[in-house]
Design an enzyme around this catalytic site. Structure first.
Site, PDB file in Angstrom:
ATOM      1  N   CYS A   1      38.800  15.311  24.184  1.00  0.00           N
ATOM      2  CA  CYS A   1      38.389  16.096  23.022  1.00  0.00           C
ATOM      3  C   CYS A   1      37.060  16.742  23.379  1.00  0.00           C
ATOM      4  O   CYS A   1      36.071  16.062  23.666  1.00  0.00           O
ATOM      5  CB  CYS A   1      38.224  15.204  21.792  1.00  0.00           C
ATOM      6  SG  CYS A   1      37.586  16.103  20.361  1.00  0.00           S
TER       7      CYS A   1
ATOM      8  N   TYR B   1      -5.038   2.855   8.229  1.00  0.00           N
ATOM      9  CA  TYR B   1      -4.280   1.705   7.730  1.00  0.00           C
ATOM     10  C   TYR B   1      -3.822   0.748   8.828  1.00  0.00           C
ATOM     11  O   TYR B   1      -3.141  -0.226   8.566  1.00  0.00           O
ATOM     12  CB  TYR B   1      -3.075   2.158   6.902  1.00  0.00           C
ATOM     13  CG  TYR B   1      -2.173   3.156   7.594  1.00  0.00           C
ATOM     14  CD1 TYR B   1      -1.464   2.821   8.722  1.00  0.00           C
ATOM     15  CD2 TYR B   1      -2.040   4.456   7.092  1.00  0.00           C
ATOM     16  CE1 TYR B   1      -0.648   3.725   9.359  1.00  0.00           C
ATOM     17  CE2 TYR B   1      -1.223   5.384   7.722  1.00  0.00           C
ATOM     18  CZ  TYR B   1      -0.526   5.004   8.858  1.00  0.00           C
ATOM     19  OH  TYR B   1       0.279   5.911   9.490  1.00  0.00           O
TER      20      TYR B   1
ATOM     21  N   CYS C   1      42.970  15.887  14.871  1.00  0.00           N
ATOM     22  CA  CYS C   1      41.617  16.358  15.123  1.00  0.00           C
ATOM     23  C   CYS C   1      41.626  17.885  15.156  1.00  0.00           C
ATOM     24  O   CYS C   1      42.447  18.490  15.853  1.00  0.00           O
ATOM     25  CB  CYS C   1      41.118  15.800  16.450  1.00  0.00           C
ATOM     26  SG  CYS C   1      39.535  16.491  16.939  1.00  0.00           S
TER      27      CYS C   1
ATOM     28  N   LYS D   1      11.130   2.854   0.095  1.00  0.00           N
ATOM     29  CA  LYS D   1      11.123   4.269  -0.259  1.00  0.00           C
ATOM     30  C   LYS D   1      11.315   4.456  -1.764  1.00  0.00           C
ATOM     31  O   LYS D   1      12.012   3.678  -2.408  1.00  0.00           O
ATOM     32  CB  LYS D   1      12.257   4.997   0.488  1.00  0.00           C
ATOM     33  CG  LYS D   1      12.091   5.033   1.999  1.00  0.00           C
ATOM     34  CD  LYS D   1      10.898   5.880   2.369  1.00  0.00           C
ATOM     35  CE  LYS D   1      10.793   6.170   3.844  1.00  0.00           C
ATOM     36  NZ  LYS D   1      11.699   7.138   4.376  1.00  0.00           N
TER      37      LYS D   1
ATOM     38  N   CYS E   1      39.130  10.425  15.971  1.00  0.00           N
ATOM     39  CA  CYS E   1      39.947  11.268  16.830  1.00  0.00           C
ATOM     40  C   CYS E   1      40.287  10.429  18.048  1.00  0.00           C
ATOM     41  O   CYS E   1      39.421   9.772  18.621  1.00  0.00           O
ATOM     42  CB  CYS E   1      39.142  12.504  17.217  1.00  0.00           C
ATOM     43  SG  CYS E   1      39.635  13.225  18.778  1.00  0.00           S
TER      44      CYS E   1
ATOM     45  N   LYS F   1       2.745   4.594   1.088  1.00  0.00           N
ATOM     46  CA  LYS F   1       3.174   5.186   2.359  1.00  0.00           C
ATOM     47  C   LYS F   1       2.851   6.675   2.278  1.00  0.00           C
ATOM     48  O   LYS F   1       3.470   7.407   1.513  1.00  0.00           O
ATOM     49  CB  LYS F   1       4.669   4.962   2.565  1.00  0.00           C
ATOM     50  CG  LYS F   1       5.161   5.457   3.902  1.00  0.00           C
ATOM     51  CD  LYS F   1       6.596   4.976   4.139  1.00  0.00           C
ATOM     52  CE  LYS F   1       7.059   5.293   5.544  1.00  0.00           C
ATOM     53  NZ  LYS F   1       7.033   6.708   5.867  1.00  0.00           N
TER      54      LYS F   1
ATOM     55  N   ASP G   1       2.646  10.509   3.068  1.00  0.00           N
ATOM     56  CA  ASP G   1       3.593  11.426   3.694  1.00  0.00           C
ATOM     57  C   ASP G   1       2.833  12.489   4.484  1.00  0.00           C
ATOM     58  O   ASP G   1       2.657  13.618   4.042  1.00  0.00           O
ATOM     59  CB  ASP G   1       4.457  12.073   2.604  1.00  0.00           C
ATOM     60  CG  ASP G   1       5.723  12.658   3.185  1.00  0.00           C
ATOM     61  OD1 ASP G   1       5.983  12.452   4.385  1.00  0.00           O
ATOM     62  OD2 ASP G   1       6.456  13.325   2.430  1.00  0.00           O
TER      63      ASP G   1
ATOM     64  N   GLU H   1       0.841  -1.200   0.000  1.00  0.00           N
ATOM     65  CA  GLU H   1       0.000   0.000   0.000  1.00  0.00           C
ATOM     66  C   GLU H   1       0.873   1.246   0.000  1.00  0.00           C
ATOM     67  O   GLU H   1       2.050   1.173   0.388  1.00  0.00           O
ATOM     68  CB  GLU H   1      -0.899  -0.005   1.248  1.00  0.00           C
ATOM     69  CG  GLU H   1      -0.091   0.064   2.522  1.00  0.00           C
ATOM     70  CD  GLU H   1      -0.942  -0.207   3.766  1.00  0.00           C
ATOM     71  OE1 GLU H   1      -1.600   0.721   4.215  1.00  0.00           O
ATOM     72  OE2 GLU H   1      -0.927  -1.355   4.260  1.00  0.00           O
TER      73      GLU H   1
ATOM     74  N   CYS I   1      40.776  19.006  18.954  1.00  0.00           N
ATOM     75  CA  CYS I   1      41.649  18.801  20.120  1.00  0.00           C
ATOM     76  C   CYS I   1      43.082  18.493  19.732  1.00  0.00           C
ATOM     77  O   CYS I   1      43.924  18.271  20.599  1.00  0.00           O
ATOM     78  CB  CYS I   1      41.097  17.686  20.994  1.00  0.00           C
ATOM     79  SG  CYS I   1      41.302  16.055  20.258  1.00  0.00           S
TER      80      CYS I   1
HETATM   81  S1  IVH Z   1       1.979   1.143   9.149  1.00  0.00           S
HETATM   82  C1  IVH Z   1       3.575  -0.862  12.749  1.00  0.00           C
HETATM   83  N1  IVH Z   1       1.143   2.091   6.873  1.00  0.00           N
HETATM   84  O1  IVH Z   1       5.059   5.791   8.218  1.00  0.00           O
HETATM   85  C2  IVH Z   1       3.432  -0.159  11.487  1.00  0.00           C
HETATM   86  N2  IVH Z   1       2.510   3.480   8.208  1.00  0.00           N
HETATM   87  O2  IVH Z   1       7.801   5.237   8.881  1.00  0.00           O
HETATM   88  C3  IVH Z   1       2.783   1.140  11.646  1.00  0.00           C
HETATM   89  N3  IVH Z   1       2.888   5.697   7.286  1.00  0.00           N
HETATM   90  O3  IVH Z   1       4.721   6.278  11.649  1.00  0.00           O
HETATM   91  C4  IVH Z   1       2.774   1.950  10.460  1.00  0.00           C
HETATM   92  N4  IVH Z   1       1.697   5.430   5.476  1.00  0.00           N
HETATM   93  O4  IVH Z   1       3.178   7.577  10.112  1.00  0.00           O
HETATM   94  C5  IVH Z   1       1.866   2.325   7.963  1.00  0.00           C
HETATM   95  N5  IVH Z   1       0.286   2.825   4.852  1.00  0.00           N
HETATM   96  C6  IVH Z   1       1.005   3.043   5.944  1.00  0.00           C
HETATM   97  C7  IVH Z   1       1.647   4.283   6.162  1.00  0.00           C
HETATM   98  C8  IVH Z   1       2.402   4.451   7.314  1.00  0.00           C
HETATM   99  C9  IVH Z   1       2.451   6.268   6.169  1.00  0.00           C
HETATM  100  C10 IVH Z   1       3.780   6.352   8.263  1.00  0.00           C
HETATM  101  C11 IVH Z   1       3.339   6.264   9.696  1.00  0.00           C
HETATM  102  C12 IVH Z   1       4.502   5.670  10.423  1.00  0.00           C
HETATM  103  C13 IVH Z   1       5.618   5.916   9.484  1.00  0.00           C
HETATM  104  C14 IVH Z   1       6.729   4.926   9.674  1.00  0.00           C
END
Ligand code: IVH
Length: 702
Positions: free
Chosen positions: A449, A237, A419, A325, A443, A127, A129, A125, A422
């Site tokens: 230091c 989610y 360094c 990512k 260092c 992620k 932002d 799914e 120091c």
């Molecule tokens: S699941 C235990 N699903 O990403 C897993 N997180 O980097 C809980 N986020 O803090 C997160 N989209 O704020 C999940 N489809 C998605 C997400 C998601 C964005 C964010 C969320 C989390 C962060 C982790």
């Protein structure tokens, strides 16, 4: 700010200063609340408000209509109630390429065992932002909403969340758990963000940087009508505490959330094939620019909830999920200078100071250069034009030099041999195993230091370590500079010494009565730190959060831990073996611990610190009524129902300790087919020996 003392302030000056303060305070309120980008420390902010109040008290007839002291809510400027999450809000591990995801799936199959007939299915799914929130429903009615905060404790933003249309006030249907915590992401879509900036421009105000920060600022408004005007959105989610389980897979759970009135992401699929997972990742990436909201990758989650339970967690992220990512965004700029940063363990990290440039919506002016070899390999020089990239919250990097644009007088970068802070020699240690030189230069000044000492202190008070509110990097640097905090112990004697000092902290620039008191209180609140946090806070090389937790779990007190390490360092073979027997702790960490406690100065400092703090034993949340709680278990031979890793996780869940070798301290040996010398030794020692089924029976009875 050099301001005149009150008795000397003329009326005209007071008037001008009040006007100035009203503007300043309002500017900082905006930066803190609306943009989530404070420009000054909390202490400096308090100072401004106190000055305003003092002048108003002396010249009440000058109080302005728009005085900051009249604004409701403003006095509790930092004030949201804290909410402790019943189930922690975790973060996610990151993957950056297909191989990382293949490795993730592979870890799953290794954990559950390839021969155990389990087929792992994962959901894929987007992620989102934005910022995550946890919404508690009681009997189907929205009762409380909280930010993630540090994952354990967040802020109560219920009033603001009630203004978000996509968050149901009442759940639809009627088969929801009595208590249900729904988790998801609050975000602002592109159209609303553009409109907000258009209006801000029209009013001659500053524009907002990106939708994410704006959404974050919007939910932390003290005035809910501002949140309401921002048209925030929400995707559900995940979930936290639930009074009754309501699904057996992620797909089923998300479908239920949808039925109950939440918006869920339509681009979610579930598949048992790595190729299909990666294909969907690429599909989502193609859609990225036309979605109308920001996403920064995809998330893969193990679909089956029972299997999730079995796979478990590492320090603060689930093992059963990972974020993939999107590749980084790039831009070209000029590298003005290469600085060398000294870390708390002496590691020297070169940093590129850049001509500020916008990369993916964020202004970047520094980038990491990793190490000297990296600079040499890419032949990066001061004055070069370079391509920089950033991905997500990862530190920006220099990808390569544009050689055609190199100035004719440029010189290769020479890594300093001493360094710069120091003057101690810089070394590359050699790895005892490979005999090769370490890539990192260090260092050798140790705590002599200045920079290492300051970094150690910053680490000590940081969020994941002792977490002392109001004692951030800036304050530590200032206290160190003044000679007020040079070592750990000084933090805990600060208040006492302050009472005898002139001027008192409260009278200093950037401080006030209130902020000084807050600091002293925050320090007091940490006199009984968690044992694992304290061990981590010492900043011992190779002892991260996870290792610190393992150590804390294994030793009942700091003294027991310290004695064991000191004994090991004094060539006590049994003590060494006991340390190495802690599953998850290897030779490198043990060597590093011995080196740390072998140093008299370190021991001295630790002793002084322990005069001031009393660490709390580590509390491992387990079912303590189990017969095996506190028992030491060894697994040997082959296991048929589960893998060794799973057996370990399971044992720990009921409070047992798993070690690698049999000794008189062992309580139970679980022996599968093919058990050899360990079984023999256990029999000699008269230990309880169980087969896999007997063990499962024993663990199941709890
Ligand atoms: S699941 C235990 N699903 O990403 C897993 N997180 O980097 C809980 N986020 O803090 C997160 N989209 O704020 C999940 N489809 C998605 C997400 C998601 C964005 C964010 C969320 C989390 C962060 C982790």
């Amino acid at each position: 700010m050099a301001s005149k003392s009150l008795p000397q302030l003329s009326k005209a000056e007071a008037k001008a200063e009040l006007e100035h303060l009203a503007k300043e305070i309002s500017r900082h309120d905006e930066a803190y609340h609306a943009k989530d980008r404070p420009l000054i420390s909390d202490a400096q902010y308090d100072e401004l408000r106190q000055r305003n109040q003092a002048i108003e008290a002396k010249f009440p007839d000058l109080i302005l209509d728009n005085s900051p002291s009249k604004k409701v809510g403003a006095t509790i400027a930092k004030g949201f109630e804290k909410v402790r999450h019943r189930v922690p809000m975790l973060s996610l591990g990151n993957g950056f390429n297909d191989q990382d995801i293949a490795d993730f799936v592979d870890r799953g199959y290794r954990f559950f065992g390839r021969d155990k007939g389990i087929n792992l299915k994962f959901t894929v799914e987007p992620k989102i932002d934005g910022i995550s929130a946890s919404l508690r429903y009681e009997n189907g009615v929205f009762a409380q909403g909280a930010t993630r905060g540090d994952g354990t404790t967040g802020e109560d933003i219920t009033a603001n969340l009630k203004t978000i249309k996509e968050i149901p006030q009442k759940l639809r249907g009627n088969n929801w758990p009595q208590t249900l915590e729904v988790r998801g992401e609050i975000y602002m879509d592109h159209a609303d963000f553009a409109e907000l900036n258009r209006r801000a421009k029209e009013m001659g105000g500053q524009t907002y940087v990106n939708p994410r920060n704006t959404a974050a600022g919007s939910v932390r408004q003290l005035n809910s009508s501002i949140t309401a005007s921002r048209n925030l959105k929400f995707f559900a989610y995940a979930w936290g505490y639930v009074s009754e389980p309501f699904a057996s897979t992620q797909m089923e759970a998300v479908a239920k959330l949808g039925e109950w009135g939440f918006k869920t992401n339509p681009l979610t699929i579930a598949t048992g094939e790595l190729e299909a997972m990666l294909e969907h990742y690429r599909y989502i990436e193609e859609q990225r620019s036309s979605l109308g909201y920001d996403i920064d990758g995809v998330v893969y989650k193990l679909d089956d909830l029972d299997l999730r339970e079995r796979w478990g967690f590492v320090a603060r992220a689930p093992r059963w999920a990972i974020a993939h990512k999107f590749s980084a965004e790039q831009a070209t700029t000029i590298l003005k200078k290469i600085d060398i940063q000294v870390g708390r363990t002496g590691a020297l990290t070169p940093v590129a100071r850049l001509q500020p440039v916008t990369v993916g919506g964020v202004v970047v002016s520094n980038a990491t250069l990793h190490n000297g070899d990296e600079i040499a390999k890419k032949d990066i020089r001061e004055g070069d034009s370079v391509i920089v990239q950033r991905a997500g919250d990862v530190i920006p990097q220099v990808v390569k030099v544009i050689l055609q644009k190199r100035p004719s007088d440029s010189k290769p970068f020479v890594f300093p041999e001493k360094c710069l802070v120091c003057d101690a020699p810089v070394v590359r240690e050699s790895n005892p195993k490979t005999g090769k030189n370490d890539i990192v230069r260090r260092c050798t000044g140790g705590l002599n230091c200045k920079e290492q000492a300051v970094q150690q202190l910053k680490h000590f008070v940081s969020r994941r370590a002792l977490d002392i509110d109001g004692l951030g990097d800036k304050q530590i640097a200032a206290f160190f500079e003044e000679g007020k905090i040079l070592r750990w112990v000084d933090i805990f004697t600060l208040k006492q010494r302050d009472q005898a000092s002139n001027p008192r902290l409260a009278k200093k620039d950037g401080w006030g009565e209130q902020s000084a008191n807050n600091l002293f209180e925050a320090i007091e609140a940490r006199r009984q730190p968690d044992l694992d946090r304290l061990i981590f806070a010492l900043g011992i090389r190779h002892v991260g959060e996870n290792t610190a937790q393992l150590l804390a779990r294994n030793f009942s007190s700091f003294t027991a831990f310290e004695d064991a390490v000191i004994a090991a360092g004094n060539s006590d073979i049994e003590a060494q073996e006991n340390l190495l027997a802690i599953d998850g702790i290897g030779e490198i960490a043990v060597a590093s611990l011995m080196a740390f406690f072998g140093d008299e100065e370190n021991r001295n400092q630790v002793d002084q610190l322990l005069d001031q703090v009393q660490p709390k034993p580590y509390v491992f949340e387990v079912e303590t009524d189990s017969e095996v709680a506190g028992k030491t278990v060894v697994f040997t031979g082959s296991l048929e129902k589960m893998t060794r890793s799973e057996a370990k996780v399971m044992a720990e869940r009921v409070g047992a300790k798993v070690v690698g070798s049999v000794s008189k301290n062992t309580d139970i040996l679980v022996a599968g087919p093919g058990a050899g010398s360990k079984l023999k030794k256990a029999n000699e020692l008269g230990l309880l020996v169980l087969d896999e089924d007997q063990w499962l029976e024993l663990v199941k009875t709890v």
